[in-house]
Design an enzyme around this catalytic site. Structure first.
Site, short mmCIF file in Angstrom:
data_model
loop_
_atom_site.label_atom_id
_atom_site.label_comp_id
_atom_site.label_asym_id
_atom_site.label_seq_id
_atom_site.Cartn_x
_atom_site.Cartn_y
_atom_site.Cartn_z
N ASP A 78 0.83 -1.20 0.00
CA ASP A 78 0.00 0.00 0.00
C ASP A 78 0.87 1.25 0.00
O ASP A 78 1.88 1.31 0.71
CB ASP A 78 -0.83 0.04 1.29
N GLU A 95 -13.69 -2.46 -2.19
CA GLU A 95 -13.93 -2.70 -0.76
C GLU A 95 -15.35 -2.25 -0.37
O GLU A 95 -15.75 -1.11 -0.64
CB GLU A 95 -12.88 -1.94 0.08
O1 KIV Z 1 -4.74 -2.01 4.13
C1 KIV Z 1 -5.44 -3.00 3.92
O2 KIV Z 1 -5.43 -3.97 4.67
C2 KIV Z 1 -6.32 -2.97 2.77
C3 KIV Z 1 -7.51 -3.92 2.75
C4 KIV Z 1 -8.43 -3.60 1.66
C5 KIV Z 1 -7.19 -5.34 2.67
O3 KIV Z 1 -6.12 -2.22 1.88
#
Ligand code: KIV
Length: 263
Positions: free
Chosen positions: A83, A181
């Site tokens: 991320d 999501e």
């Molecule tokens: O940070 C996270 O865990 C996500 C979820 C959508 C799995 O982005």
């Protein structure tokens, strides 16, 4: 054999669902991939489950780099998605490239960014420069204060259409995957059918190309209460490895998510 973006795309073409769990450290990377998980997501959910924060907003690049390195060291075969934390990509495509490049250097194979059409230029800038991007729409936790809470998105005709348009625009811009999501299962199915790229669902029904859960949720470790879209795979399992293999087979056979987990 190492799982690549091409491996995952091929699985989807062969109508095989792929499995994703969040992962934040080396030992879990080893356990999860040996239990058959195809892709590990270093989610900024680490702000919630590891750091005890109520949002993901305080997670920074140093946190993401540290956990990406930990996971990459523990992994030998899974595809690794990291991320991009809040504030690390929204200013400009250049800023996004600089930070995404650091995550790739730390061991990620793809970065995930939140946002719809507004992120299309950034997605294009990254993908044209060799960085695979997973776009994340629907409930985007980094916009929690704008969304007004962790709630269902795309439930009206207008917002559903917006999400479908966002998905198509992001695919056109070069996104290689789309994570959705907490949106209605019917909408997620429509978006999945409208795209060629794989979709990953969390609270988005069974018809996505892949499923993801936060690791701690899948192991029945919640701080408050179990979200509707989560199943506790530890229940009845003798070990973490067994719980994760049960998740893998439930996703691959279409048993998870069931109707009770959908919106
Ligand atoms: O940070 C996270 O865990 C996500 C979820 C959508 C799995 O982005």
């Amino acid at each position: 054999m190492k799982t690549t973006l091409a491996t995952l795309q091929q699985m989807v073409e062969n109508n095989e669902k792929f499995t994703v769990l969040t992962c934040y450290d080396a030992i879990f990377a080893d356990i999860l991939e040996n239990a058959g998980i195809d892709a590990l997501l270093i989610g900024d959910s680490l702000g919630n489950v590891l750091q005890g924060e109520s949002t993901t907003l305080s997670v920074n690049m140093e946190d993401m780099l540290y956990h990406t390195r930990c996971v990459a060291r523990g992994s030998t075969k899974a595809f690794i998605i990291a991320d991009m934390p809040f504030g690390s990509y929204q200013i400009s495509p250049q800023q996004a490239f600089d930070n995404a490049a650091r995550l790739l250097a730390a061991g990620a194979h793809m970065v995930k960014i939140e946002g719809g059409k507004i992120m299309a230029d950034t997605v294009q800038f990254l993908t044209q420069r060799g960085i695979p991007v997973c776009a994340h729409i629907g409930l985007t936790p980094q916009s929690i204060h704008q969304l007004g809470g962790y709630k269902l998105q795309g439930s009206t005709d207008k917002t559903a259409k917006q999400l479908l348009d966002d998905a198509k625009t992001l695919e056109k811009a070069g996104a290689a995957m789309l994570l959705m999501e907490v949106i209605p299962a019917k909408l997620a199915r429509k978006i999945t059918h409208a795209l060629r790229i794989p979709t990953i669902g969390i609270g988005a029904g069974a018809d996505c190309s892949a499923q993801v859960l936060v690791l701690h949720d899948a192991l029945g470790l919640y701080r408050i209460k179990k979200p509707r879209f989560v199943k506790d795979f530890m229940a009845g399992a003798g070990s973490i490895q067994e719980a994760v293999s049960n998740y893998v087979s439930a996703v691959k056979t279409g048993q998870f998510p069931a109707q009770e987990h959908e919106f």
